[in-house]
Enzyme design. Structure first.
Site, short mmCIF file in Angstrom:
data_model
loop_
_atom_site.label_atom_id
_atom_site.label_comp_id
_atom_site.label_asym_id
_atom_site.label_seq_id
_atom_site.Cartn_x
_atom_site.Cartn_y
_atom_site.Cartn_z
N GLU A 133 0.84 -1.20 0.00
CA GLU A 133 0.00 0.00 0.00
C GLU A 133 0.87 1.25 0.00
OE1 GLU A 133 -2.88 -0.14 -0.84
OE2 GLU A 133 -4.30 -0.91 0.63
N THR A 188 -5.83 8.25 -3.72
CA THR A 188 -5.80 7.95 -2.29
C THR A 188 -4.90 8.92 -1.54
OG1 THR A 188 -6.28 5.65 -2.73
CG2 THR A 188 -5.39 6.13 -0.57
N1 HSE Z 1 -8.18 3.97 5.18
C1 HSE Z 1 -7.70 4.35 3.89
C2 HSE Z 1 -8.16 5.75 3.59
C3 HSE Z 1 -8.22 3.39 2.86
O1 HSE Z 1 -9.34 6.04 3.84
O2 HSE Z 1 -7.37 6.55 3.11
C4 HSE Z 1 -7.79 3.75 1.48
O3 HSE Z 1 -8.25 2.76 0.60
#
Ligand code: HSE
Length: 316
Positions: A133, A188
């Protein structure tokens, strides 16, 4: 020598956060799953091949693909004089907020664990997959990889990391509505930058209460309790502008008796949790799509159920 030469693992997509559980809660979802095959080579390198409907959208460079860093870390840990070739069948659409990069990282980590006979604990598997990630989105969040690896509802937390999973109630259906918005490539990381680094005590208290309700709701199989916690004071208030119409869509879904509604991970998809023994999830999906259209946002929906964790589908 390594006994298995190739291992193929399947890992499902997921929704993260569930409202109040930012970066902690994840739920594995049916509908899409990546398949990752890893085989040992004598090159000492990590080589990535990406196939499937979304294979072309993935970076091949091992440092940029979410399978690369977990593979490198586990090769180094094994101390074996070998490399790996990773073939990713990319079936999970990237960029929708459905944990696409996390599922690839999870599948690769599980495959490497088996192939190299590392016998990693669940906590170590999740930590290792989170390296993927970091490569894909710039942050090593553990909620999506936790869900894709362990299945069901996952709480991944703490330092040192711990990850626990529980089987969700059988009556839970998840409506996933995906607006067709233009997506930034680093969506993201952009969505994460919108969240302030400091939060107030009021917001923290609200989220602790709601997150506790979600966790207890899953433990008891109580969908109303889960839904009551699906409201966020930390990330969603700062991110909802990335999902035009979200507030109205949320309201409409709740008015149609969805148990709870949240932005899925970093968005733009929205999830509604529905008790399928009492309500028709498709009907709620149609209501949400219609509500998005009132904000001139085109969207599509599907209905998913909770999925299990990453598992081997072939080994030889
Ligand atoms: N918890 C993470 C966010 C998940 O909300 O940025 C991203 O897929």
């Amino acid at each position: 020598m390594v006994p298995d030469k190739a291992v193929r693992v399947k890992a499902s997509c997921s929704t993260a956060n569930l409202g109040a559980g930012f970066d902690v809660f994840g739920l594995a979802l049916s509908k899409y799953a990546d398949r990752v095959q890893v085989r040992t080579t004598n090159t000492r390198t990590v080589r990535i091949i990406a196939l499937g409907p979304y294979g072309r959208e993935l970076p091949r460079a091992p440092k940029k693909n979410s399978a690369g860093p977990p593979a490198r870390a586990l090769l180094d840990r094994s101390g074996l004089n070998t490399g790996v070739e990773i073939i990713i069948e990319k079936n999970i659409p990237p960029g929708l907020g459905l944990g696409s990069s996390g599922a690839t990282a999870a599948a690769c980590t599980e495959a490497m664990n088996h192939l190299l006979r590392l016998d990693l604990s669940n906590d170590e598997l999740v930590r290792t997959a989170s390296l993927g990630e970091a490569a894909a989105s710039g942050s090593a969040h553990i909620d999506n990889v936790g869900a894709s690896l362990l299945g069901g509802f996952v709480i991944a937390y703490g330092n040192p990391l711990r990850a626990v999973s529980v089987k969700p109630p059988g009556k839970l259906s998840i409506v996933v509505v995906s607006p067709k918005t233009r997506l930034a490539k680093n969506k993201t990381s952009l969505a994460r930058r919108l969240i302030p680094q400091k939060i107030g005590v009021k917001e923290a208290v609200l989220n602790i209460g709601r997150a506790s309700a979600i966790a207890l709701g899953f433990a008891k199989g109580d969908l109303d309790l889960i839904g009551s916690g699906m409201e966020d004071a930390i990330a969603e208030p700062h991110r909802e502008r990335l999902v035009p119409g979200y507030k109205m869509v949320r309201k409409a879904a709740l008015a149609s008796h969805a148990s709870g509604v949240a932005i899925s991970g970093a968005g733009p998809s929205v999830v509604a949790f529905v008790d399928k023994t009492k309500r028709d999830p498709k009907k709620i999906g149609r209501v949400m799509v219609k509500e998005f259209s009132k904000s001139n946002v085109e969207s599509t929906f599907f209905v998913a159920r909770p999925a299990g964790g990453a598992h081997i589908i072939r080994s030889n």
